[in-house]
Design a protein around this motif. Structure first.
Motif, PDB file in Angstrom:
ATOM      1  N   ALA A  13       0.979  -1.234   0.081  1.00 29.89           N
ATOM      2  CA  ALA A  13       0.203   0.002   0.001  1.00 29.89           C
ATOM      3  C   ALA A  13       1.112   1.390   0.095  1.00 29.89           C
ATOM      4  CB  ALA A  13      -0.762  -0.003   1.051  1.00 29.89           C
ATOM      5  N   GLU A  14       0.303   2.432  -0.335  1.00 30.32           N
ATOM      6  CA  GLU A  14       1.047   3.599  -0.286  1.00 30.32           C
ATOM      7  C   GLU A  14       2.029   3.736   1.213  1.00 30.32           C
ATOM      8  OE1 GLU A  14      -0.081   8.293  -0.579  1.00 30.32           O
ATOM      9  OE2 GLU A  14      -1.489   6.968  -1.311  1.00 30.32           O
ATOM     10  N   VAL A  15       3.248   4.152   1.172  1.00 31.08           N
ATOM     11  CA  VAL A  15       3.968   4.120   2.232  1.00 31.08           C
ATOM     12  C   VAL A  15       3.401   5.136   3.371  1.00 31.08           C
ATOM     13  CG1 VAL A  15       6.283   4.718   3.116  1.00 31.08           C
ATOM     14  CG2 VAL A  15       6.003   3.643   0.876  1.00 31.08           C
ATOM     15  N   THR A  16       3.378   4.649   4.551  1.00 30.20           N
ATOM     16  CA  THR A  16       2.608   5.439   5.575  1.00 30.20           C
ATOM     17  C   THR A  16       3.627   6.401   6.389  1.00 30.20           C
ATOM     18  OG1 THR A  16       3.168   3.583   7.413  1.00 30.20           O
ATOM     19  CG2 THR A  16       0.936   3.463   5.995  1.00 30.20           C
ATOM     20  N   GLY A  17       4.944   6.052   6.358  1.00 30.71           N
ATOM     21  CA  GLY A  17       5.884   6.714   7.073  1.00 30.71           C
ATOM     22  C   GLY A  17       6.012   6.117   8.555  1.00 30.71           C
ATOM     23  N   LYS A  18       5.504   5.359   8.785  1.00 25.35           N
ATOM     24  CA  LYS A  18       5.480   4.472  10.352  1.00 25.35           C
ATOM     25  C   LYS A  18       6.548   3.616  10.189  1.00 25.35           C
ATOM     26  CE  LYS A  18       1.984   6.353  12.033  1.00 25.35           C
ATOM     27  NZ  LYS A  18       1.922   7.618  12.794  1.00 25.35           N
ATOM     28  N   ARG A  19       7.499   3.191  11.140  1.00 28.61           N
ATOM     29  CA  ARG A  19       8.439   2.332  11.283  1.00 28.61           C
ATOM     30  C   ARG A  19       8.121   1.702  12.420  1.00 28.61           C
ATOM     31  NH1 ARG A  19      13.207   4.598  12.554  1.00 28.61           N
ATOM     32  NH2 ARG A  19      14.560   3.145  11.297  1.00 28.61           N
ATOM     33  N   VAL A  20       8.330   0.131  12.061  1.00 28.64           N
ATOM     34  CA  VAL A  20       8.233  -0.722  13.040  1.00 28.64           C
ATOM     35  C   VAL A  20       9.341  -1.719  13.064  1.00 28.64           C
ATOM     36  CG1 VAL A  20       6.726  -2.807  13.777  1.00 28.64           C
ATOM     37  CG2 VAL A  20       5.611  -0.844  12.420  1.00 28.64           C
ATOM     38  N   ALA A  21       9.785  -2.111  14.489  1.00 21.03           N
ATOM     39  CA  ALA A  21      10.779  -3.140  14.735  1.00 21.03           C
ATOM     40  C   ALA A  21      10.546  -4.229  14.986  1.00 21.03           C
ATOM     41  CB  ALA A  21      11.599  -2.607  15.918  1.00 21.03           C
ATOM     42  N   VAL A  22      10.819  -5.658  14.195  1.00 20.97           N
ATOM     43  CA  VAL A  22      10.505  -6.668  14.637  1.00 20.97           C
ATOM     44  C   VAL A  22      11.741  -7.477  15.186  1.00 20.97           C
ATOM     45  CG1 VAL A  22       9.789  -9.059  13.471  1.00 20.97           C
ATOM     46  CG2 VAL A  22       8.727  -6.943  12.889  1.00 20.97           C
ATOM     47  N   VAL A  23      11.797  -8.024  16.348  1.00 20.09           N
ATOM     48  CA  VAL A  23      12.810  -8.924  16.698  1.00 20.09           C
ATOM     49  C   VAL A  23      12.537 -10.411  16.649  1.00 20.09           C
ATOM     50  CG1 VAL A  23      14.041  -9.439  18.895  1.00 20.09           C
ATOM     51  CG2 VAL A  23      13.212  -7.022  18.519  1.00 20.09           C
ATOM     52  N   GLY A  24      13.370 -11.002  15.778  1.00 22.56           N
ATOM     53  CA  GLY A  24      13.280 -12.319  15.606  1.00 22.56           C
ATOM     54  C   GLY A  24      13.015 -12.679  13.948  1.00 22.56           C
ATOM     55  N   ALA A  25      13.785 -13.355  13.253  1.00 18.11           N
ATOM     56  CA  ALA A  25      13.269 -13.349  11.768  1.00 18.11           C
ATOM     57  C   ALA A  25      12.838 -14.757  11.623  1.00 18.11           C
ATOM     58  CB  ALA A  25      14.546 -13.098  11.058  1.00 18.11           C
ATOM     59  N   GLY A  26      12.222 -15.500  12.579  1.00 17.96           N
ATOM     60  CA  GLY A  26      11.469 -16.540  12.360  1.00 17.96           C
ATOM     61  C   GLY A  26      10.192 -16.422  11.847  1.00 17.96           C
ATOM     62  N   PRO A  27       9.403 -17.732  11.798  1.00 16.35           N
ATOM     63  CA  PRO A  27       7.943 -17.719  11.131  1.00 16.35           C
ATOM     64  C   PRO A  27       7.376 -16.340  11.628  1.00 16.35           C
ATOM     65  CG  PRO A  27       8.621 -19.944  11.745  1.00 16.35           C
ATOM     66  CD  PRO A  27       9.848 -19.016  12.242  1.00 16.35           C
ATOM     67  N   ALA A  28       7.239 -16.455  12.909  1.00 18.33           N
ATOM     68  CA  ALA A  28       6.346 -15.345  13.564  1.00 18.33           C
ATOM     69  C   ALA A  28       6.832 -13.814  12.983  1.00 18.33           C
ATOM     70  CB  ALA A  28       6.454 -15.383  14.980  1.00 18.33           C
ATOM     71  N   GLY A  29       8.190 -13.395  13.230  1.00 19.99           N
ATOM     72  CA  GLY A  29       8.737 -12.308  12.733  1.00 19.99           C
ATOM     73  C   GLY A  29       8.512 -12.079  11.491  1.00 19.99           C
ATOM     74  N   LEU A  30       8.693 -12.897  10.438  1.00 16.53           N
ATOM     75  CA  LEU A  30       8.727 -12.886   8.864  1.00 16.53           C
ATOM     76  C   LEU A  30       7.312 -12.565   8.582  1.00 16.53           C
ATOM     77  CD1 LEU A  30      11.236 -15.778   7.793  1.00 16.53           C
ATOM     78  CD2 LEU A  30      11.638 -13.193   7.584  1.00 16.53           C
ATOM     79  N   SER A  31       6.325 -13.374   9.259  1.00 14.77           N
ATOM     80  CA  SER A  31       5.030 -13.141   8.884  1.00 14.77           C
ATOM     81  C   SER A  31       4.460 -11.742   9.154  1.00 14.77           C
ATOM     82  CB  SER A  31       4.030 -14.168   9.533  1.00 14.77           C
ATOM     83  OG  SER A  31       2.617 -13.854   9.706  1.00 14.77           O
ATOM     84  N   CYS A  32       4.795 -11.285  10.399  1.00 17.39           N
ATOM     85  CA  CYS A  32       4.357  -9.969  10.736  1.00 17.39           C
ATOM     86  C   CYS A  32       5.054  -8.910  10.068  1.00 17.39           C
ATOM     87  CB  CYS A  32       4.974  -9.798  12.259  1.00 17.39           C
ATOM     88  SG  CYS A  32       4.471  -8.224  13.065  1.00 17.39           S
ATOM     89  N   ALA A  33       6.294  -9.195   9.734  1.00 20.33           N
ATOM     90  CA  ALA A  33       6.948  -8.058   8.892  1.00 20.33           C
ATOM     91  C   ALA A  33       6.378  -8.120   7.672  1.00 20.33           C
ATOM     92  CB  ALA A  33       8.516  -8.485   8.821  1.00 20.33           C
ATOM     93  N   HIS A  34       5.894  -9.185   6.762  1.00 25.13           N
ATOM     94  CA  HIS A  34       5.395  -9.040   5.644  1.00 25.13           C
ATOM     95  C   HIS A  34       3.926  -8.354   5.551  1.00 25.13           C
ATOM     96  CE1 HIS A  34       3.236 -10.447   1.919  1.00 25.13           C
ATOM     97  NE2 HIS A  34       4.441 -10.516   1.333  1.00 25.13           N
ATOM     98  N   ARG A  35       3.281  -8.785   6.551  1.00 24.85           N
ATOM     99  CA  ARG A  35       1.807  -8.104   6.603  1.00 24.85           C
ATOM    100  C   ARG A  35       2.137  -6.457   6.692  1.00 24.85           C
ATOM    101  NH1 ARG A  35      -3.402 -10.092   6.392  1.00 24.85           N
ATOM    102  NH2 ARG A  35      -2.335 -11.707   5.433  1.00 24.85           N
ATOM    103  N   LEU A  36       2.699  -6.150   7.756  1.00 22.43           N
ATOM    104  CA  LEU A  36       3.336  -4.597   7.928  1.00 22.43           C
ATOM    105  C   LEU A  36       3.713  -3.997   6.653  1.00 22.43           C
ATOM    106  CD1 LEU A  36       4.750  -4.881  11.430  1.00 22.43           C
ATOM    107  CD2 LEU A  36       2.613  -3.926  11.176  1.00 22.43           C
ATOM    108  N   ALA A  37       4.500  -4.809   6.075  1.00 20.75           N
ATOM    109  CA  ALA A  37       5.158  -3.974   4.664  1.00 20.75           C
ATOM    110  C   ALA A  37       3.841  -3.898   3.788  1.00 20.75           C
ATOM    111  CB  ALA A  37       6.321  -4.780   4.253  1.00 20.75           C
ATOM    112  N   MET A  38       3.188  -4.861   3.804  1.00 24.23           N
ATOM    113  CA  MET A  38       1.857  -4.798   2.750  1.00 24.23           C
ATOM    114  C   MET A  38       1.088  -3.603   2.892  1.00 24.23           C
ATOM    115  SD  MET A  38       0.322  -8.596   2.098  1.00 24.23           S
ATOM    116  CE  MET A  38      -1.272  -7.924   1.619  1.00 24.23           C
ATOM    117  N   HIS A  39       0.978  -3.419   4.233  1.00 23.96           N
ATOM    118  CA  HIS A  39       0.057  -2.043   4.654  1.00 23.96           C
ATOM    119  C   HIS A  39       0.955  -0.689   4.373  1.00 23.96           C
ATOM    120  CE1 HIS A  39      -3.313  -4.157   5.977  1.00 23.96           C
ATOM    121  NE2 HIS A  39      -2.861  -4.949   6.656  1.00 23.96           N
ATOM    122  N   GLY A  40       2.188  -0.864   4.087  1.00 20.30           N
ATOM    123  CA  GLY A  40       2.861   0.334   3.820  1.00 20.30           C
ATOM    124  C   GLY A  40       3.572   0.885   4.886  1.00 20.30           C
TER     125      GLY A  40
END
Ligand SMILES: Cc1cc2nc3c(=O)[nH]c(=O)nc-3n(C[C@H](O)[C@H](O)[C@H](O)COP(=O)(O)OP(=O)(O)OC[C@H]3O[C@@H](n4cnc5c(N)ncnc54)[C@H](O)[C@@H]3O)c2cc1C
Ligand code: SF4
Length: 445
Positions: free
Chosen positions: A138-165
């Motif tokens: 989606a259009e970039v929101t300017g919000k920044r999120v930190a995710v700790v851990g690049a396992g299934p939980a972190g990657l899934s969270c990161a992808h969905r957040l990125a989709m939302h911009g």
């Protein structure tokens, strides 16, 4: 003389490269298009499908199977990935026999479910092989999120957040992302570097940076992340391992099964990986089964898995137990470790049989010993390095709703968070749901 399964001690090269390649090959290879059509044709496309109810990520299973049946596997993949961005890995590692396939009406009626997991793999592999990433930001929101851990939980969270911009920075303590997808899952379930290929594919969404070798509590702190980012998601898994707590636990060659498995997953040449002649594994879950099976596959002559409770209480599914016995692993139930015997390094393990008594598990008074030149502890992982200030519940980060912790703007999910099974698919679901909640909160502002 080259090493063999009967060579004493812990040695490498018990089997030659050809034998090892065959033993560690894909345990459930991809269906070909014809096989996929035949498998899809068995589905009744149930209304209120029980398989869908049983899926922690609520994939619309009848819909994706219908899409395969009508010759559109890419559309089927999109249906799967909408709900579960790691649908390719989950197709390989989900214990479907205790989830969707257990409740499939074909299983109930005929004792043979629709092969949902294999169909899911057919669809997702088809799409990934085509190099297609079916989502855009989606259009970039300017919000920044930190995710700790690049396992299934972190990657899934990161992808969905990125989709939302949102822009996402993922920090992981290890030198490579993937969590247990990369360092834990049995080799024969995820061959040919699939974990890294799936991550490369996932990152095509854009907006996600991964910083390896960054440990929370060391290079980074939770206070620092909260101050710098608009929200934080903790998906740090369970980095600690429970000890046996018996005499001699610290003797040589008594090690954590997860370390052995990680070494095996990272080994470029399995002929160089040492394994004992007599291996004893202690535990009753997937980690115990994986350590035992892979020791046998590496060429250990005698592998015994010892679990303190009865067979029905084992966390590993019946499918996993059958896999182990089919590979020649002996499983002893109702026996608990008493002590590790040996001069410096382990030579034998002593156990005592157990029984269920009025006050729980109790010793039955009969002991026995097993010869052992290598012992693997696999009696559970625990949370390590949880930041101060977070409320914990039974040793995990306490969460309510979609992963909200006791601290404002800090979420958690996957194995490190309270509730839920410790499964890849559950971690993916929790990461995704937390991302939706974070997004809603960020957009309120
Ligand atoms: C040997 C083994 C086999 C398994 N097999 C299966 C299976 O076949 N099927 C199945 O469904 N489930 C299986 N599981 C369970 C499954 O792997 C986990 O439930 C799943 O990986 C949990 O995902 P997660 O993202 O919560 O944690 P993890 O996958 O553990 O990822 C956590 C990440 O956080 C990082 N991290 C940890 N601490 C820090 C820190 N302080 N700072 C920064 N980063 C940190 C780690 O390096 C890691 O990359 C298995 C587990 C094990 C141990
Ligand atoms: S329960 Fe079985 S038959 Fe029914 S929709 Fe699911 S996979 Fe198809």
């Amino acid at each position: 003389m080259p090493a063999s399964p009967r060579s004493p001690g812990i040695v490498a090269g018990r089997l030659d490269a050809g034998a090892l390649a065959e033993r560690f090959s894909d345990i459930s290879p991809r269906l070909d298009p014809h096989e996929a059509l035949v498998a899809a044709d068995r589905c009744y496309f149930c209304h209120d499908a029980p398989c869908m109810e049983a899926c922690p990520t609520s994939i619309d299973i009848p819909l994706f199977i219908r899409q395969i049946a009508t010759g559109t596997p890419e559309a089927a993949a999109r249906t799967i990935l909408d709900q579960n961005i790691l649908g390719g890995m989950c197709a390989r590692v989900c214990p479907t026999e205790t989830l969707c396939e257990e409740v499939c009406v074909r299983e109930t009626a005929e004792g043979k479910p629709v092969e949902i997991g294999r169909l899911q793999r057919y669809a997702t592999d088809t799409l990934m092989d085509a190099g297609v990433h079916p989502f855009s930001r989606a259009e970039v929101t300017g919000k920044r999120v930190a995710v700790v851990g690049a396992g299934p939980a972190g990657l899934s969270c990161a992808h969905r957040l990125a989709m939302h911009g949102h822009d996402v920075v993922v920090f992981d303590a290890r030198e490579k992302p993937g969590g247990l997808n990369e360092f834990g899952i049995a080799s024969y379930k995820s061959v040919d570097g699939f974990a890294q290929r799936e991550i490369d594919w996932l990152l095509q969404i854009g907006g996600i940076e991964i910083h390896d070798g960054q440990t929370l509590g060391d290079a980074i702190t939770l206070d620092g992340l909260v101050a710098e980012y608009d929200a934080v998601f903790l998906g740090m898994g369970l980095a600690g391992v429970n000890s046996l707590g018996v005499e001699g636990d610290d003797r040589g060659n008594v090690t954590d099964a997860v370390d052995f498995i990680a070494d095996l997953r990272q080994a470029e040449d399995l002929t160089g990986l040492p394994v004992g002649r007599h291996v004893v594994v202690i535990g009753g879950g997937m980690t115990a089964i994986d350590a035992a099976v892979q020791s046998r596959l590496l060429g250990a002559e005698i592998v015994t898995l010892v679990y303190r409770r009865s067979q029905e209480r084992m966390a590993a599914s019946v499918w996993e137990q059958d896999l182990a016995t089919s590979k020649g692993v002996t499983i002893i139930h109702n026996a608990m470790p008493l002590r590790v015997i040996g001069n410096g390094a382990v030579r034998e393990m002593e156990f005592e049989y157990t029984r269920d008594g009025a006050g729980g598990l109790e010793p039955a008074g009969e002991t026995f010993r097993l010869p052992a030149d290598q012992v693997f502890r696999a009696i559970g992982q625990k949370l390590e390095g949880a930041p101060d200030g977070l409320t914990l519940e039974r040793g995990k980060i306490a969460v309510t709703g979609a992963g909200r912790t006791s601290l404002a703007m800090v979420w958690a999910g996957g194995d490190c968070a309270s509730g839920g099974d410790d499964l890849t698919v559950t971690a993916v679901a929790e990461g995704r749901d937390a991302a939706e909640d974070i997004h809603a909160k960020l957009m309120e502002a």
